[in-house]
Design a protein around this motif. Structure first.
Motif, mmCIF file in Angstrom:
data_model
loop_
_atom_site.group_PDB
_atom_site.id
_atom_site.type_symbol
_atom_site.label_atom_id
_atom_site.label_comp_id
_atom_site.label_asym_id
_atom_site.label_seq_id
_atom_site.Cartn_x
_atom_site.Cartn_y
_atom_site.Cartn_z
ATOM 1 N N CYS A 75 0.840 -1.210 0.000
ATOM 2 C CA CYS A 75 0.000 0.000 0.000
ATOM 3 C C CYS A 75 0.870 1.254 0.000
ATOM 4 C CB CYS A 75 -0.928 0.004 1.208
ATOM 5 S SG CYS A 75 -2.148 -1.321 1.215
ATOM 6 N N LEU A 76 1.938 1.219 0.774
ATOM 7 C CA LEU A 76 2.869 2.355 0.795
ATOM 8 C C LEU A 76 3.562 2.519 -0.554
ATOM 9 C CD1 LEU A 76 4.459 1.820 4.329
ATOM 10 C CD2 LEU A 76 2.913 3.658 3.673
ATOM 11 N N LEU A 77 3.876 1.395 -1.202
ATOM 12 C CA LEU A 77 4.495 1.438 -2.526
ATOM 13 C C LEU A 77 3.585 2.159 -3.520
ATOM 14 C CD1 LEU A 77 7.064 0.272 -4.044
ATOM 15 C CD2 LEU A 77 5.538 -1.534 -4.844
ATOM 16 N N LEU A 78 2.301 1.819 -3.489
ATOM 17 C CA LEU A 78 1.337 2.515 -4.346
ATOM 18 C C LEU A 78 1.280 3.994 -3.987
ATOM 19 C CD1 LEU A 78 -0.944 2.581 -6.440
ATOM 20 C CD2 LEU A 78 -2.534 1.962 -4.614
ATOM 21 N N GLY A 79 1.320 4.286 -2.681
ATOM 22 C CA GLY A 79 1.297 5.677 -2.235
ATOM 23 C C GLY A 79 2.462 6.471 -2.788
ATOM 24 N N SER A 80 3.650 5.864 -2.847
ATOM 25 C CA SER A 80 4.827 6.571 -3.372
ATOM 26 C C SER A 80 4.694 6.845 -4.861
ATOM 27 C CB SER A 80 6.092 5.756 -3.096
ATOM 28 O OG SER A 80 6.130 4.579 -3.886
ATOM 29 N N ILE A 81 3.959 5.987 -5.575
ATOM 30 C CA ILE A 81 3.781 6.166 -7.022
ATOM 31 C C ILE A 81 2.867 7.352 -7.318
ATOM 32 C CG2 ILE A 81 2.836 5.110 -9.122
ATOM 33 C CD1 ILE A 81 3.667 2.382 -7.946
ATOM 34 N N VAL A 82 1.813 7.521 -6.523
ATOM 35 C CA VAL A 82 0.806 8.553 -6.826
ATOM 36 C C VAL A 82 0.949 9.798 -5.950
ATOM 37 C CG1 VAL A 82 -0.827 6.830 -7.650
ATOM 38 C CG2 VAL A 82 -0.899 7.527 -5.259
ATOM 39 N N ALA A 83 2.016 9.885 -5.160
ATOM 40 C CA ALA A 83 2.142 10.993 -4.204
ATOM 41 C C ALA A 83 2.603 12.295 -4.829
ATOM 42 C CB ALA A 83 3.120 10.600 -3.085
ATOM 43 N N THR A 84 3.178 12.243 -6.029
ATOM 44 C CA THR A 84 3.724 13.459 -6.633
ATOM 45 C C THR A 84 2.662 14.211 -7.428
ATOM 46 O OG1 THR A 84 4.439 12.228 -8.587
ATOM 47 C CG2 THR A 84 6.026 12.481 -6.811
ATOM 48 N N THR A 85 2.924 15.494 -7.641
ATOM 49 C CA THR A 85 2.000 16.343 -8.390
ATOM 50 C C THR A 85 2.444 16.469 -9.843
ATOM 51 O OG1 THR A 85 3.284 18.278 -7.756
ATOM 52 C CG2 THR A 85 1.420 17.717 -6.362
ATOM 53 N N ASP A 86 1.553 16.975 -10.694
ATOM 54 C CA ASP A 86 1.875 17.233 -12.104
ATOM 55 C C ASP A 86 2.115 18.726 -12.268
ATOM 56 O OD1 ASP A 86 2.100 17.406 -14.835
ATOM 57 O OD2 ASP A 86 -0.053 17.297 -15.183
ATOM 58 N N PRO A 87 3.375 19.164 -12.257
ATOM 59 C CA PRO A 87 3.664 20.602 -12.273
ATOM 60 C C PRO A 87 3.238 21.307 -13.558
ATOM 61 C CG PRO A 87 5.661 19.334 -12.573
ATOM 62 C CD PRO A 87 4.603 18.352 -12.216
ATOM 63 N N SER A 88 3.316 20.594 -14.699
ATOM 64 C CA SER A 88 2.979 21.247 -15.959
ATOM 65 C C SER A 88 1.507 21.645 -16.000
ATOM 66 C CB SER A 88 3.311 20.329 -17.139
ATOM 67 O OG SER A 88 2.653 19.081 -17.009
ATOM 68 N N ALA A 89 0.631 20.761 -15.508
ATOM 69 C CA ALA A 89 -0.794 21.087 -15.487
ATOM 70 C C ALA A 89 -1.080 22.225 -14.506
ATOM 71 C CB ALA A 89 -1.604 19.853 -15.096
ATOM 72 N N VAL A 90 -0.433 22.178 -13.336
ATOM 73 C CA VAL A 90 -0.640 23.216 -12.320
ATOM 74 C C VAL A 90 -0.143 24.568 -12.820
ATOM 75 C CG1 VAL A 90 -0.053 23.964 -9.988
ATOM 76 C CG2 VAL A 90 -0.516 21.563 -10.428
ATOM 77 N N ALA A 91 1.068 24.580 -13.415
ATOM 78 C CA ALA A 91 1.621 25.824 -13.940
ATOM 79 C C ALA A 91 0.735 26.399 -15.036
ATOM 80 C CB ALA A 91 3.040 25.586 -14.467
ATOM 81 N N GLY A 92 0.154 25.511 -15.865
ATOM 82 C CA GLY A 92 -0.747 25.968 -16.913
ATOM 83 C C GLY A 92 -1.991 26.639 -16.345
ATOM 84 N N ILE A 93 -2.535 26.046 -15.276
ATOM 85 C CA ILE A 93 -3.717 26.633 -14.629
ATOM 86 C C ILE A 93 -3.367 27.975 -13.998
ATOM 87 C CG2 ILE A 93 -5.350 26.328 -12.726
ATOM 88 C CD1 ILE A 93 -5.174 23.291 -13.283
ATOM 89 N N PHE A 94 -2.190 28.052 -13.368
ATOM 90 C CA PHE A 94 -1.753 29.323 -12.760
ATOM 91 C C PHE A 94 -1.683 30.435 -13.801
ATOM 92 C CE2 PHE A 94 0.684 27.426 -8.875
ATOM 93 C CZ PHE A 94 -0.542 27.203 -8.273
ATOM 94 N N LYS A 95 -1.150 30.106 -14.986
ATOM 95 C CA LYS A 95 -1.042 31.118 -16.042
ATOM 96 C C LYS A 95 -2.421 31.557 -16.525
ATOM 97 C CE LYS A 95 3.483 29.542 -17.654
ATOM 98 N NZ LYS A 95 4.229 28.833 -18.738
ATOM 99 N N GLU A 96 -3.350 30.597 -16.624
ATOM 100 C CA GLU A 96 -4.689 30.913 -17.111
ATOM 101 C C GLU A 96 -5.439 31.833 -16.155
ATOM 102 O OE1 GLU A 96 -6.634 27.212 -17.782
ATOM 103 O OE2 GLU A 96 -5.208 26.571 -19.317
ATOM 104 N N ILE A 97 -5.259 31.641 -14.848
ATOM 105 C CA ILE A 97 -6.012 32.443 -13.882
ATOM 106 C C ILE A 97 -5.241 33.673 -13.417
ATOM 107 C CG2 ILE A 97 -7.255 30.402 -13.071
ATOM 108 C CD1 ILE A 97 -5.508 30.413 -10.573
#
Length: 358
Positions: free
Chosen positions: A136-158
Motif C-alpha cells: 500500500c505504501l508502494l502505491l502511495g509513493s507512485i501517486v504521491a507526486t504532483t503534475d507541475p505542468s498542469a498546475v503551472a498551466g492553470i496558474f497562467k490561465e487564472i
C-alpha cells in the motif's frame, strides 16, 4: 500489406507525433490543459487499438494496433529515455537565484509532502486493500507526486502570482526524486523480504540525495569547463548539454547507487546558473529553444504512451477497485492539504521562508 518490425515502431511513433502536434493548438482553443488532452487522446487511441484487435474484419490494421498497445518500451526504458530530458530542462528553465530564497518551502513541498502523502495513502488503503502495508505504501509513493505542468498551466490561465509558479516548478525538480527514492526503498523491502527500519531508510535516502547532488554539480561544472576548449562551436557545445543529463543519471543510478533524478536536476541547475556567462548569447538562446523542443516531444509521448494502456488495464475492474481509487485520491488530497495549510504557516512563523498567501 501488414507493416511489422522496426517499420511498425517508427510508423507508430510518427503517428503519435502527428497527434501530439494537433493537441497543442486544440488545447489552447478549448482552454484545457495540454496534459489532460494528451491523456484523453492516449485513452482514445488505446481503446481504438484494442477494438481493432478484437474485430476480425479489421485484421489488416491488427499489426499497427498491436504495436501501439505492446510498444517495445518497458518501465526502465521509459525512465532512461524520457526522465533525464524532463528533469534537466525543468532545472535549466528555473531562475536559481530567485528560487534560493524559497529553499525551505520547496523542500517541504517536494520531500516532506511526498513522504506524508505516501504514508497517508498507504495507511488509508491498508485496512481495505487486502494486501500488506508495504505494498500500500508502494502505491502511495507512485501517486504521491504532483503534475507541475498542469498546475503551472492553470496558474497562467487564472493570472496567479509568478511566485506560485516558481514554487511549483522548484517542487517539480525534487518531488520525483523523493518519490523514486522512497519507491526504491519499499520495492527493495518487498523483493528481499526484509522489514524496513525507519532510521536506516532515512539514512539511505539522505546519502542517496546528497551524493547525487554532489555528482550532478561536479558533472555540470566539468561540462562548463569543456565549453571554452571547443573553440566556439555551437553545435558541439549544445551536444555536450544533451549528453550531460544521461551521464549524470546513469552514473549515479547504475554505478553509485545514488538518485539519478537528483543528479540530473543538480547538473541542470549548475548549467542554469553559470551557463549564461559561459555560452555566447546566441548559443544560449538556441540551447534553450532546443531543450524546450526536446521536452515537448518527451513529455507529450510519455503522457500518450502511458494513457494508451488505460483501456486494457480497466478490463476486469470492479466497483471495489473504484472505491479504493477514490480512497487513495481522497487521502492524497488530505495529506497535501495538511502540508500546504498546516506546515507552510509554521515555516513563515519561524522565518525559515517568506509567507505564502492563503
Amino acid at each position: 500489406m501488414e507493416i511489422a518490425g522496426l517499420a511498425a515502431i517508427l510508423m507508430a511513433i510518427a503517428v503519435l507525433l502527428v497527434v501530439v502536434s494537433a493537441v497543442q493548438p486544440l488545447a489552447r482553443r478549448l482552454e484545457l490543459s495540454e496534459t489532460v488532452l494528451l491523456a484523453v487522446a492516449g485513452i482514445v487511441i488505446g481503446g481504438t487499438a484494442d477494438l481493432v484487435l478484437r474485430n476480425t474484419h479489421l485484421e489488416m490494421f491488427s499489426g499497427a494496433a498491436e504495436t501501439l498497445l505492446d510498444f517495445p518500451l518497458n518501465s526502465e526504458a521509459f525512465l532512461l529515455i524520457f526522465l533525464p530530458i524532463l528533469v534537466f530542462q525543468g532545472a535549466l528553465g528555473i531562475d536559481v537565484r530567485r528560487l534560493a530564497h524559497e529553499t525551505a518551502t520547496v523542500l517541504l513541498l517536494a520531500v516532506v509532502a511526498v513522504a506524508v502523502s505516501t504514508a497517508t495513502i498507504g495507511f488509508a488503503l491498508y485496512p481495505f486493500a487486502g494486501v500488506p502495508l508495504v505494498v500500500c505504501l508502494l502505491l502511495g509513493s507512485i501517486v504521491a507526486t504532483t503534475d507541475p505542468s498542469a498546475v503551472a498551466g492553470i496558474f497562467k490561465e487564472i493570472g496567479a502570482a509568478s511566485r506560485l509558479t516558481r514554487l511549483v516548478e522548484g517542487e517539480a525538480l525534487l518531488n520525483d526524486a523523493a518519490a523514486i527514492s522512497i519507491f526504491t526503498i519499499l520495492l527493495g523491502s518487498i523483493t528481499t523480504h526484509h522489514k524496513i527500519m525507519l532510521g536506516g531508510a532515512m539514512l539511505e535516502f539522505l546519502v542517496s540525495f546528497i551524493g547525487a547532488l554532489i555528482i550532478g554539480i561536479v558533472f555540470g561544472r566539468l561540462t562548463l569547463m569543456m565549453i571554452p576548449a571547443l573553440g566556439a562551436a555551437p553545435a558541439a557545445e549544445v551536444t555536450l548539454t544533451v549528453a550531460l543529463p544521461y551521464l549524470s543519471y546513469i552514473v549515479c543510478d547504475e554505478f553509485l547507487g545514488f538518485s539519478g533524478v537528483v543528479a540530473t536536476a543538480a547538473s541542470g541547475l549548475t548549467i542554469s546558473i553559470y551557463g549564461p556567462s559561459t555560452f555566447r548569447p546566441q548559443t544560449w538562446r538556441f540551447l534553450n529553444e532546443l531543450w524546450q523542443q526536446l521536452v515537448f516531444w518527451a513529455g507529450s509521448l510519455v503522457f500518450v504512451l502511458a494513457s494508451m494502456l488505460v483501456p486494457r488495464l480497466l478490463v476486469g475492474m470492479t466497483r471495489w477497485d473504484c472505491v479504493l481509487i477514490l480512497l487513495a485520491a481522497g487521502a492524497g488530497l488530505l495529506a497535501r492539504g495538511a502540508v500546504v495549510f498546516g506546515m507552510l504557516p509554521i515555516l513563515a512563523a519561524t522565518k525559515l521562508s517568506p509567507p505564502v498567501p492563503t
